[in-house]
Design a protein around this motif. Structure first.
Motif, PDB file in Angstrom:
ATOM      1  N   PHE A   1     -34.309 -63.193 -74.451  1.00  0.00           N
ATOM      2  CA  PHE A   1     -33.159 -64.120 -74.214  1.00  0.00           C
ATOM      3  C   PHE A   1     -33.803 -65.420 -73.294  1.00  0.00           C
ATOM      4  O   PHE A   1     -32.906 -66.442 -72.993  1.00  0.00           O
ATOM      5  N   ALA A   2     -34.844 -65.430 -73.155  1.00  0.00           N
ATOM      6  CA  ALA A   2     -35.568 -66.515 -72.225  1.00  0.00           C
ATOM      7  C   ALA A   2     -35.287 -67.956 -73.196  1.00  0.00           C
ATOM      8  O   ALA A   2     -35.648 -68.190 -74.208  1.00  0.00           O
TER       9      ALA A   2
ATOM     10  N   ASP B   1     -43.622 -60.786 -61.294  1.00  0.00           N
ATOM     11  CA  ASP B   1     -43.824 -60.433 -62.543  1.00  0.00           C
ATOM     12  C   ASP B   1     -42.673 -60.629 -63.356  1.00  0.00           C
ATOM     13  O   ASP B   1     -42.811 -60.985 -64.631  1.00  0.00           O
ATOM     14  N   ARG B   2     -41.458 -60.799 -62.911  1.00  0.00           N
ATOM     15  CA  ARG B   2     -40.419 -61.227 -63.548  1.00  0.00           C
ATOM     16  C   ARG B   2     -40.419 -62.435 -63.894  1.00  0.00           C
ATOM     17  O   ARG B   2     -40.176 -63.052 -64.963  1.00  0.00           O
ATOM     18  N   LEU B   3     -41.121 -63.373 -63.018  1.00  0.00           N
ATOM     19  CA  LEU B   3     -41.205 -64.901 -63.342  1.00  0.00           C
ATOM     20  C   LEU B   3     -42.142 -64.838 -64.299  1.00  0.00           C
ATOM     21  O   LEU B   3     -42.094 -65.736 -65.438  1.00  0.00           O
ATOM     22  N   GLN B   4     -43.247 -64.017 -64.388  1.00  0.00           N
ATOM     23  CA  GLN B   4     -44.222 -64.257 -65.493  1.00  0.00           C
ATOM     24  C   GLN B   4     -43.786 -63.810 -66.965  1.00  0.00           C
ATOM     25  O   GLN B   4     -43.977 -64.421 -67.767  1.00  0.00           O
ATOM     26  N   GLU B   5     -42.989 -62.725 -66.844  1.00  0.00           N
ATOM     27  CA  GLU B   5     -42.398 -62.429 -68.233  1.00  0.00           C
ATOM     28  C   GLU B   5     -41.531 -63.626 -68.876  1.00  0.00           C
ATOM     29  O   GLU B   5     -41.460 -63.854 -69.903  1.00  0.00           O
ATOM     30  N   LEU B   6     -40.839 -64.437 -67.933  1.00  0.00           N
ATOM     31  CA  LEU B   6     -39.978 -65.442 -68.495  1.00  0.00           C
ATOM     32  C   LEU B   6     -41.039 -66.787 -68.815  1.00  0.00           C
ATOM     33  O   LEU B   6     -40.697 -67.409 -69.769  1.00  0.00           O
ATOM     34  N   LEU B   7     -41.986 -66.738 -68.127  1.00  0.00           N
ATOM     35  CA  LEU B   7     -43.087 -67.653 -68.504  1.00  0.00           C
ATOM     36  C   LEU B   7     -43.600 -67.270 -69.808  1.00  0.00           C
ATOM     37  O   LEU B   7     -43.932 -68.562 -70.490  1.00  0.00           O
ATOM     38  N   ASP B   8     -43.979 -66.213 -70.188  1.00  0.00           N
ATOM     39  CA  ASP B   8     -44.431 -65.725 -71.220  1.00  0.00           C
ATOM     40  C   ASP B   8     -43.803 -65.830 -72.518  1.00  0.00           C
ATOM     41  O   ASP B   8     -44.077 -65.695 -73.677  1.00  0.00           O
ATOM     42  N   GLY B   9     -42.290 -65.747 -72.129  1.00  0.00           N
ATOM     43  CA  GLY B   9     -41.478 -65.776 -73.242  1.00  0.00           C
ATOM     44  C   GLY B   9     -41.361 -64.159 -73.737  1.00  0.00           C
ATOM     45  O   GLY B   9     -40.954 -64.216 -74.914  1.00  0.00           O
TER      46      GLY B   9
ATOM     47  N   TYR C   1     -32.047 -63.107 -64.690  1.00  0.00           N
ATOM     48  CA  TYR C   1     -33.183 -62.133 -64.923  1.00  0.00           C
ATOM     49  C   TYR C   1     -34.042 -62.444 -63.480  1.00  0.00           C
ATOM     50  O   TYR C   1     -34.541 -61.550 -62.986  1.00  0.00           O
ATOM     51  N   LEU C   2     -34.576 -63.555 -63.351  1.00  0.00           N
ATOM     52  CA  LEU C   2     -35.245 -64.141 -62.186  1.00  0.00           C
ATOM     53  C   LEU C   2     -34.759 -63.554 -61.012  1.00  0.00           C
ATOM     54  O   LEU C   2     -35.406 -63.022 -60.106  1.00  0.00           O
ATOM     55  N   LEU C   3     -33.601 -63.811 -60.929  1.00  0.00           N
ATOM     56  CA  LEU C   3     -32.942 -63.677 -59.366  1.00  0.00           C
ATOM     57  C   LEU C   3     -32.264 -62.335 -58.989  1.00  0.00           C
ATOM     58  O   LEU C   3     -32.610 -61.600 -58.131  1.00  0.00           O
ATOM     59  N   TYR C   4     -31.886 -61.321 -60.186  1.00  0.00           N
ATOM     60  CA  TYR C   4     -31.330 -60.125 -60.045  1.00  0.00           C
ATOM     61  C   TYR C   4     -31.769 -59.308 -60.914  1.00  0.00           C
ATOM     62  O   TYR C   4     -31.182 -58.125 -61.421  1.00  0.00           O
ATOM     63  N   GLY C   5     -32.991 -59.322 -61.456  1.00  0.00           N
ATOM     64  CA  GLY C   5     -33.791 -58.340 -62.358  1.00  0.00           C
ATOM     65  C   GLY C   5     -33.828 -57.031 -61.794  1.00  0.00           C
ATOM     66  O   GLY C   5     -33.822 -56.806 -60.625  1.00  0.00           O
TER      67      GLY C   5
ATOM     68  N   GLY D   1     -47.368 -66.214 -62.658  1.00  0.00           N
ATOM     69  CA  GLY D   1     -46.415 -65.889 -62.121  1.00  0.00           C
ATOM     70  C   GLY D   1     -46.557 -65.339 -60.534  1.00  0.00           C
ATOM     71  O   GLY D   1     -46.116 -65.744 -59.560  1.00  0.00           O
ATOM     72  N   ARG D   2     -47.583 -64.864 -60.316  1.00  0.00           N
ATOM     73  CA  ARG D   2     -48.100 -64.248 -59.075  1.00  0.00           C
ATOM     74  C   ARG D   2     -48.680 -65.125 -58.257  1.00  0.00           C
ATOM     75  O   ARG D   2     -48.490 -65.495 -57.152  1.00  0.00           O
TER      76      ARG D   2
END
Length: 285
Positions: free
Chosen positions: A175-176, A163-171, A151-155, A233-234
């Protein structure tokens, strides 16, 4: 909104000029001229473009500080190390592992080994990740880690990478993978985008992340990550791009440039300059 800490509460007008400009001051002590209507509490969150345009830029560094850093850079580059062959080989291996086909077919243990490796960039203690992995088992943990990296690389292109990074940081994504957070996600980006990402894996830490290095080396005050108007993330991305731009050319690679920034911050003393008033770990091998 305060340009330093991005908070829009407790801002007071201390002086009004004849042309309508105001001198305003935030509770943190930072003061600046403001030409728009005075900020008030309860302002809606700022847009992505608005915040990015107001993030500190390379031209915000004072000429004096830039001259000092450039002198240090000349001194540092007088000895140019050759790229470590074990780092080149290891990262080339994981560029294949993290490709779309590699992620789909790789042995799950390769993903766990990456999270605990210090080659090229040390992500720190990963006890939370390891505990979650051991509880879930190789198959389930491997699947979750695959989806996280994928998701990070190919979302979706419609969601900025920041913002994809932030979604993963937030959980917020179901699937995170537990524990696969800022340092590991940034390390993935370093492997897959070595032309862009420095091996400084945290935005802010007591041991000096990107925010602390920007302050100590270039005299720039970057926004606080806990501010409601920014996201971590930003800030991870924008601080990386700022430092990479400021470090400039001449380095053997990303580890070399990051090592210079850590070296330089220990050699620049005195009061902070530029950028107003007043994560990560060192790469290994």
């Amino acid at each position: 909104m305060c340009p330093l800490c991005s908070d829009d509460e407790d801002i007071e007008v201390t002086r009004t000029f004849d042309d309508g400009r105001r001198l305003v001051k935030h509770r943190c002590g930072y003061a600046w001229e403001h030409a728009d209507p005075a900020p008030t509490s309860g302002t809606a969150p700022r847009s992505f473009a608005y915040l990015k345009a107001r993030f500190p830029k390379a031209e915000d560094v004072t000429p004096e500080r830039l001259e000092l850093v450039n002198r240090l850079k000349e001194q540092y580059l007088a000895v140019r190390p050759a790229p470590a062959p074990e780092v080149v080989a290891y990262w080339s291996k994981y560029q294949r592992v993290f490709s779309p086909g590699g992620l789909r077919d790789c042995d799950p243990r390769l993903l766990k080994d990456f999270a605990n490796s210090e080659v090229g960039a040390h992500p720190g203690n990963q006890a939370t990740f390891n505990s979650a992995w051991n509880t879930m088992g190789d198959a389930a943990a491997g699947a979750s880690t695959r989806e996280t990296i994928g998701y990070l690389l190919y979302g979706p292109d419609g969601v900025p990478l920041e913002d994809r990074l932030q979604e993963l940081l937030d959980g917020t994504k179901p699937f995170a993978m537990t524990g696969f957070k800022e340092a590991l996600l940034t390390r993935v980006l370093c492997v897959m985008r070595p032309e862009r990402f420095l091996t400084i894996l945290k935005y802010t830490t007591q041991a000096d992340g990107k925010r602390e290095i920007a302050r100590k080396v270039y005299g720039l005050e970057l926004p606080a990550p806990e501010s409601v108007n920014w996201t971590l993330g930003r800030l991870v991305f924008w601080s990386n791009d700022l430092l990479y731009s400021l470090a400039g050319d001449g380095f053997a690679g990303q580890q070399h440039a990051a090592a210079f920034l850590w070296w330089a911050k220990d050699r620049i003393g005195g009061p902070q300059q530029g950028g107003g008033t007043t994560g990560g770990a060192h790469p290994r091998r």
